[in-house]
Design an enzyme around this catalytic site. Sequence first.
Site, PDB file in Angstrom:
ATOM      1  N   LEU A 137       0.864  -1.171   0.000  1.00  0.00           N
ATOM      2  CA  LEU A 137       0.000   0.000   0.000  1.00  0.00           C
ATOM      3  C   LEU A 137       0.900   1.220   0.000  1.00  0.00           C
ATOM      4  O   LEU A 137       1.976   1.211   0.614  1.00  0.00           O
ATOM      5  CB  LEU A 137      -0.900   0.035   1.244  1.00  0.00           C
ATOM      6  CG  LEU A 137      -1.989  -1.033   1.372  1.00  0.00           C
ATOM      7  CD1 LEU A 137      -2.711  -0.872   2.709  1.00  0.00           C
ATOM      8  CD2 LEU A 137      -2.985  -0.948   0.228  1.00  0.00           C
ATOM      9  N   ASP A 138       0.464   2.288  -0.660  1.00  0.00           N
ATOM     10  CA  ASP A 138       1.239   3.523  -0.630  1.00  0.00           C
ATOM     11  C   ASP A 138       1.354   4.033   0.802  1.00  0.00           C
ATOM     12  O   ASP A 138       0.512   3.726   1.652  1.00  0.00           O
ATOM     13  CB  ASP A 138       0.565   4.599  -1.493  1.00  0.00           C
ATOM     14  CG  ASP A 138       0.446   4.179  -2.946  1.00  0.00           C
ATOM     15  OD1 ASP A 138       1.285   3.387  -3.403  1.00  0.00           O
ATOM     16  OD2 ASP A 138      -0.499   4.645  -3.618  1.00  0.00           O
ATOM     17  N   LYS A 139       2.358   4.848   1.038  1.00  0.00           N
ATOM     18  CA  LYS A 139       2.602   5.386   2.377  1.00  0.00           C
ATOM     19  C   LYS A 139       1.339   5.999   2.991  1.00  0.00           C
ATOM     20  O   LYS A 139       1.009   5.732   4.154  1.00  0.00           O
ATOM     21  CB  LYS A 139       3.712   6.442   2.317  1.00  0.00           C
ATOM     22  CG  LYS A 139       3.946   7.170   3.625  1.00  0.00           C
ATOM     23  CD  LYS A 139       4.921   8.320   3.461  1.00  0.00           C
ATOM     24  CE  LYS A 139       5.045   9.129   4.746  1.00  0.00           C
ATOM     25  NZ  LYS A 139       5.924  10.309   4.578  1.00  0.00           N
TER      26      LYS A 139
END
Length: 303
Positions: A137-139
């Site tokens: 997942l993106d930050k």
Amino acid sequence: MSSFTHIVTSEQSKQRIDKLLADINPERSRSQIQSWIADGYVSVNDESVKANYKCQLGDRIEWHIPEVKPLEIEAEDIPLDIIYEDNDLLVVNKPRGMVVHPSAGHGSGTLVNALLYHCNDLSGINGVERPGIVHRLDKDTSGLLIVAKNDQAHVGLSEQLANREVDRKYIALVHGEIPHETGMVDAPIARDPKNRQRMAVVDNGKKAITHFRVLKRFPDYSYVECKLETGRTHQIRVHMRYIGYPLVGDPLYGPRKTLDLNGQALHAKEVGFIHPITGKYMQFSSDIPEFFTEALETIEKMY
């Protein structure tokens, strides 16, 4: 050294072997896969092949994962919201702002650092920096992630992802009032040739499909549920921008004038998969995080 076997399906026939293995191991780069092949770690029907070999239905692919180098990433006592755990895997609810694995500029404070403190038995397929990480997942995207504790679980989960058998649902806030109830975006994604920090819809990109459903409308915004059929980098963010409804708060793909959320309003709410060892179907859901409900309340107060 760990060894794995895969039998080529009809859908996978005619694919280059490096592409097929990259799809099965989405956290490995294609160049890494190609180096495995060049170094003799991959065979088809007990014979060595080149990276451009076109797979045939029923081919038996065997690949061997070199031993992982001693881990030098520091285990850190960072609280984890663990939704589920057994001897083979975990399902973790990642908070917004946490990077998944160490990289340049993010050597500590990552999910991997926290996982190493929580448990010592993580899969080694993705090498030193990404133990246990099956997908990302993106930050600034919060929500559910599956983590593999051993290589057998990792391969089983990766194959489900490659075969589009993992159910992943997200909720998002987007700019614009979407007029129809449901929709599908089928548009290939690759690195943006004009900006290497971004992804974009590109003719020769990897196939990417996102389904969406409107949950609630506002005059200038929509609250939507997105279901991934594929899992490309930044897929929902890129696809929603592509059809004219960029995510609220998105610093990379959103408009300049947006709500100040310190990141995109995107949460991985549900995940469902077949347990790679027991064969049992499992489904998990997470609560909507506070930052998301606050953004929704802010929009509701505007009207």
